[in-house]
Write an enzyme that holds these catalytic residues in place. Sequence first.
Site, PDB file in Angstrom:
ATOM      1  N   ARG A  54       0.847  -1.194   0.000  1.00 22.70           N
ATOM      2  CA  ARG A  54       0.000   0.000   0.000  1.00 22.70           C
ATOM      3  C   ARG A  54       0.879   1.239   0.000  1.00 22.70           C
ATOM      4  O   ARG A  54       1.698   1.407   0.904  1.00 22.70           O
ATOM      5  CB  ARG A  54      -0.914   0.012   1.223  1.00 22.70           C
ATOM      6  CG  ARG A  54      -1.878  -1.162   1.287  1.00 22.70           C
ATOM      7  CD  ARG A  54      -2.614  -1.157   2.616  1.00 22.70           C
ATOM      8  NE  ARG A  54      -3.563  -2.262   2.713  1.00 22.70           N
ATOM      9  CZ  ARG A  54      -4.273  -2.531   3.796  1.00 22.70           C
ATOM     10  NH1 ARG A  54      -4.136  -1.776   4.889  1.00 22.70           N
ATOM     11  NH2 ARG A  54      -5.112  -3.545   3.812  1.00 22.70           N
ATOM     12  N   ASP A  56       1.272   5.458   0.038  1.00 21.62           N
ATOM     13  CA  ASP A  56       0.578   6.601   0.614  1.00 21.62           C
ATOM     14  C   ASP A  56       0.179   7.616  -0.446  1.00 21.62           C
ATOM     15  O   ASP A  56       0.582   7.526  -1.607  1.00 21.62           O
ATOM     16  CB  ASP A  56       1.486   7.293   1.642  1.00 21.62           C
ATOM     17  CG  ASP A  56       1.692   6.460   2.893  1.00 21.62           C
ATOM     18  OD1 ASP A  56       0.832   5.613   3.186  1.00 21.62           O
ATOM     19  OD2 ASP A  56       2.715   6.659   3.571  1.00 21.62           O
ATOM     20  N   TYR A 115      12.011  -0.125  -3.686  1.00 24.78           N
ATOM     21  CA  TYR A 115      11.569   1.261  -3.789  1.00 24.78           C
ATOM     22  C   TYR A 115      12.691   2.127  -4.348  1.00 24.78           C
ATOM     23  O   TYR A 115      13.881   1.843  -4.158  1.00 24.78           O
ATOM     24  CB  TYR A 115      11.149   1.806  -2.420  1.00 24.78           C
ATOM     25  CG  TYR A 115       9.770   1.369  -1.984  1.00 24.78           C
ATOM     26  CD1 TYR A 115       8.649   2.129  -2.285  1.00 24.78           C
ATOM     27  CD2 TYR A 115       9.591   0.193  -1.267  1.00 24.78           C
ATOM     28  CE1 TYR A 115       7.385   1.727  -1.887  1.00 24.78           C
ATOM     29  CE2 TYR A 115       8.327  -0.225  -0.872  1.00 24.78           C
ATOM     30  CZ  TYR A 115       7.226   0.550  -1.182  1.00 24.78           C
ATOM     31  OH  TYR A 115       5.977   0.146  -0.797  1.00 24.78           O
ATOM     32  N   ARG A 206      10.821   6.950   3.425  1.00 28.68           N
ATOM     33  CA  ARG A 206      10.860   8.420   3.471  1.00 28.68           C
ATOM     34  C   ARG A 206      11.596   8.915   4.721  1.00 28.68           C
ATOM     35  O   ARG A 206      12.253   9.964   4.690  1.00 28.68           O
ATOM     36  CB  ARG A 206       9.448   8.978   3.409  1.00 28.68           C
ATOM     37  CG  ARG A 206       8.788   8.792   2.031  1.00 28.68           C
ATOM     38  CD  ARG A 206       7.311   9.122   2.053  1.00 28.68           C
ATOM     39  NE  ARG A 206       7.079  10.454   2.575  1.00 28.68           N
ATOM     40  CZ  ARG A 206       5.920  10.872   3.083  1.00 28.68           C
ATOM     41  NH1 ARG A 206       4.887  10.029   3.160  1.00 28.68           N
ATOM     42  NH2 ARG A 206       5.781  12.101   3.518  1.00 28.68           N
TER      43      ARG A 206
END
Length: 259
Positions: A54, A56, A115, A206
């Site tokens: 999932r 954001d 990522y 992040r």
Amino acid sequence: MRNVMPRYVLKIEYHGAGFAGWQRQKEHPSVQGTIEAALAKLEPGDHKIAAAGRTDAGVHGLAQVAHCDLVKDWDAFRLSEALNFHLRGQSVAIVDCAQVADDFHARFSALERRYLYRLISRRAPLTHDRGLAWHIKHKLDANAMQVGADRLLGRHDFTTFRSSICQAESPIKTLDQLRVEELRLPHGTEYRFHVRARSFLHNQVRSFVGTLERVGVGAWTPDEVSRALKARDRAACGPVSPPGGLYLAGVTYPEDPFA
């Protein structure tokens, strides 16, 4: 009981701006909800798709993977073409599709998620990459950031780099890769953070990037990254980088379902 409906796996690309994230929401547009609405145009009824991860609000997908069960036995190419027809005008595209065994699960069958985070350093504002990278004006030391990144590799309690609203049962994860790449641009420098692990905590990537940016600018030392990790305290984390620079870049399975 085995599933009697054909199962399909989708490789999905999307621009995260304008979406409240991947997960379906009642009052806000989501990537999941957008694809499920397109599926309902092909086969009327309620559709629920399951994804590898999932993302954001504002986070992008280069190769998100999801699976769905349909009534009709579709040719995979025709299914992707039909979905893209009904997704036209949306910032979502099906870039690959395949029929898979009914025990395949986009989330639980995955071995690894990858990522990418993009950070661009230049004086001028971003134009073509606006919303697709974190823009800063100061230069960064890529070597120092890599030293700091290396302190995070391996199996650790990543409470410091975990959102306060993270729903994961445990903060203990194994980080397999955190590589900093420096690319010269005509009017600046792009820094790419390549991150690889079996699974991630909410805001973990992040949080890593925001902390390493502090190392790159000289406000932190690599030793302070180690101390932040050992603190197991969210307050010890550096700033969280903006969502627009983050991309779900790929998912690895025991066998490539798209091969």
